[in-house]
Design a protein around this motif. Structure first.
Motif, PDB file in Angstrom:
ATOM      1  N   VAL A   5       0.816  -1.188  -0.103  1.00 37.27           N
ATOM      2  CA  VAL A   5      -0.082   0.059  -0.038  1.00 37.27           C
ATOM      3  C   VAL A   5       0.864   1.362  -0.010  1.00 37.27           C
ATOM      4  N   VAL A   6       1.853   1.277   0.986  1.00 37.13           N
ATOM      5  CA  VAL A   6       2.744   2.585   0.879  1.00 37.13           C
ATOM      6  C   VAL A   6       3.481   2.651  -0.235  1.00 37.13           C
ATOM      7  N   THR A   7       4.052   1.739  -1.120  1.00 41.49           N
ATOM      8  CA  THR A   7       4.528   1.829  -2.209  1.00 41.49           C
ATOM      9  C   THR A   7       3.687   2.370  -3.293  1.00 41.49           C
ATOM     10  N   LEU A   8       2.564   1.871  -3.320  1.00 43.28           N
ATOM     11  CA  LEU A   8       1.517   2.393  -4.513  1.00 43.28           C
ATOM     12  C   LEU A   8       1.039   3.668  -4.189  1.00 43.28           C
ATOM     13  N   PHE A   9       0.867   4.027  -3.134  1.00 43.58           N
ATOM     14  CA  PHE A   9       0.234   5.442  -2.799  1.00 43.58           C
ATOM     15  C   PHE A   9       1.191   6.362  -2.567  1.00 43.58           C
ATOM     16  N   LEU A  10       2.617   6.144  -1.976  1.00 43.23           N
ATOM     17  CA  LEU A  10       3.653   7.306  -1.731  1.00 43.23           C
ATOM     18  C   LEU A  10       4.473   7.444  -3.173  1.00 43.23           C
ATOM     19  N   GLY A  11       4.299   6.375  -3.849  1.00 42.64           N
ATOM     20  CA  GLY A  11       5.029   6.176  -5.247  1.00 42.64           C
ATOM     21  C   GLY A  11       4.424   7.407  -6.099  1.00 42.64           C
ATOM     22  N   HIS A  12       3.137   7.609  -6.051  1.00 43.59           N
ATOM     23  CA  HIS A  12       2.408   8.308  -6.867  1.00 43.59           C
ATOM     24  C   HIS A  12       2.847   9.973  -6.101  1.00 43.59           C
ATOM     25  N   CYS A  13       2.613  10.311  -5.036  1.00 43.82           N
ATOM     26  CA  CYS A  13       2.834  11.662  -4.405  1.00 43.82           C
ATOM     27  C   CYS A  13       4.331  11.978  -4.756  1.00 43.82           C
TER      28      CYS A  13
END
Length: 315
Positions: free
Chosen positions: A250-258
């Protein structure tokens, strides 16, 4: 005199035009159909998770308390952008008023920043549960959990107000087209009739820095957790690894965008729209899938809830 002219020009821009994901109507309809399916599944799955956690007393723990917040935020986050995009599918102009655009940006950053802080708190919660099990319930008591949840929302609100206030202060006199299917700060400030270099730096130092710092903290936290897992018995290690793997995904997917969007100047790249799709439609749907499919407690609670409802229906 120049200020007066700028103000007059500013008042002339009352609507923005959203370019959307594609100029081809057939492609737009196909994408919108996919978005509609994702949105419905996002609503059903995340709401079901919240209901399950509230219903099952065995899930009344700090980890699931924060997980229910994550599901609630995902519902709100996807609702900020997707319904508007679905309506725009059948509109040629795809207009959004200036006030609606600002409102969309405000809630988009409110929920996104709150989720970043929440993921960081969830990592700390896992660290305490795995690395400091004897102190866990003393440190992560309900009072602390509620205060942390309140701090998440306050921090997200402050962040969102700071960004949207910078955007509102800019003069807008044209062009009025936003190269996306929703309003976001980097795309909107490019339309300002003034030098936005300083504001772009503030955005990078605000949103970009928050994303990068939280990502580093999260990676370090899970690295420490993985090191400590070597000392645990096989069954406890397997369960903890499953939970940590879900969180890291979840962290990789979400923070990757940000990090991709907000850690660079406001320049448009072809990949921006693809990343935005994952950010607004895919990630909120993947979160419940990742957490439920990899979590035995959640699957058992869901089966128990569904089984009880089926028995009620039979009666």
């Amino acid at each position: 005199m120049e200020k007066a002219v700028l103000l007059n020009h500013t008042s002339s821009v009352t609507y923005f035009r959203l370019r959307g994901l594609s100029l081809n109507l057939k492609v737009q309809v196909a994408i919108s159909s996919m978005f509609f399916i994702f949105y419905v599944l996002t609503l059903i799955s995340n709401i079901l998770i919240v209901i399950t956690i509230v219903y099952d007393r065995r899930l009344h723990t700090p980890m699931y308390f924060f997980l229910s917040h994550l599901s609630f935020i995902d519902v709100c986050h996807s609702t900020v952008t997707i319904p508007k995009m679905l309506r725009d599918t059948w509109s040629e102009e795809k207009l959004i008023s200036f006030n609606a655009c600002v409102t969309q940006m405000f809630f988009l950053h409110l929920f996104a920043c709150t989720e970043i802080f929440l993921l960081t708190v969830m990592a700390y919660d896992r660290y305490m549960a795995i690395c400091r099990p004897l102190q866990y319930m003393t440190v992560m008591n309900w009072k602390v959990c509620v205060l942390l949840a309140l701090a998440l929302w306050v921090g997200g609100t402050i962040h969102s107000i700071s960004l949207t206030s910078l955007t509102i202060k800019l003069p807008y006199c044209g062009p009025d087209e936003i190269d996306n299917f929703f309003c976001d700060v980097p795309q909107v400030i490019k339309l300002g009739c003034t030098d936005t270099h300083t504001i772009e730096i503030l955005i990078v130092s605000n949103s970009g820095l928050i994303s990068v710092v939280c990502f580093v903290v999260l990676v370090v936290s899970y690295a420490v957790i993985l090191v400590n897992l070597r000392q645990q018995i096989l069954e406890g290690r397997r369960k903890a690894l499953s939970t940590c793997a879900a969180h890291l995904t979840v962290v990789t997917l979400f923070l990757g965008h940000c990090i991709f969007i907000y850690s660079r100047p406001s320049t448009s790249l072809p990949e921006d729209k693809v990343v935005s799709v994952f950010f607004t439609a895919v990630t909120p749907l993947l979160n419940p899938i990742i957490y439920t499919l990899r979590n035995e407690d959640m699957k058992n609670a869901l089966n128990k809830l569904v089984g009880k409802e089926e028995r009620k229906g039979e009666k």
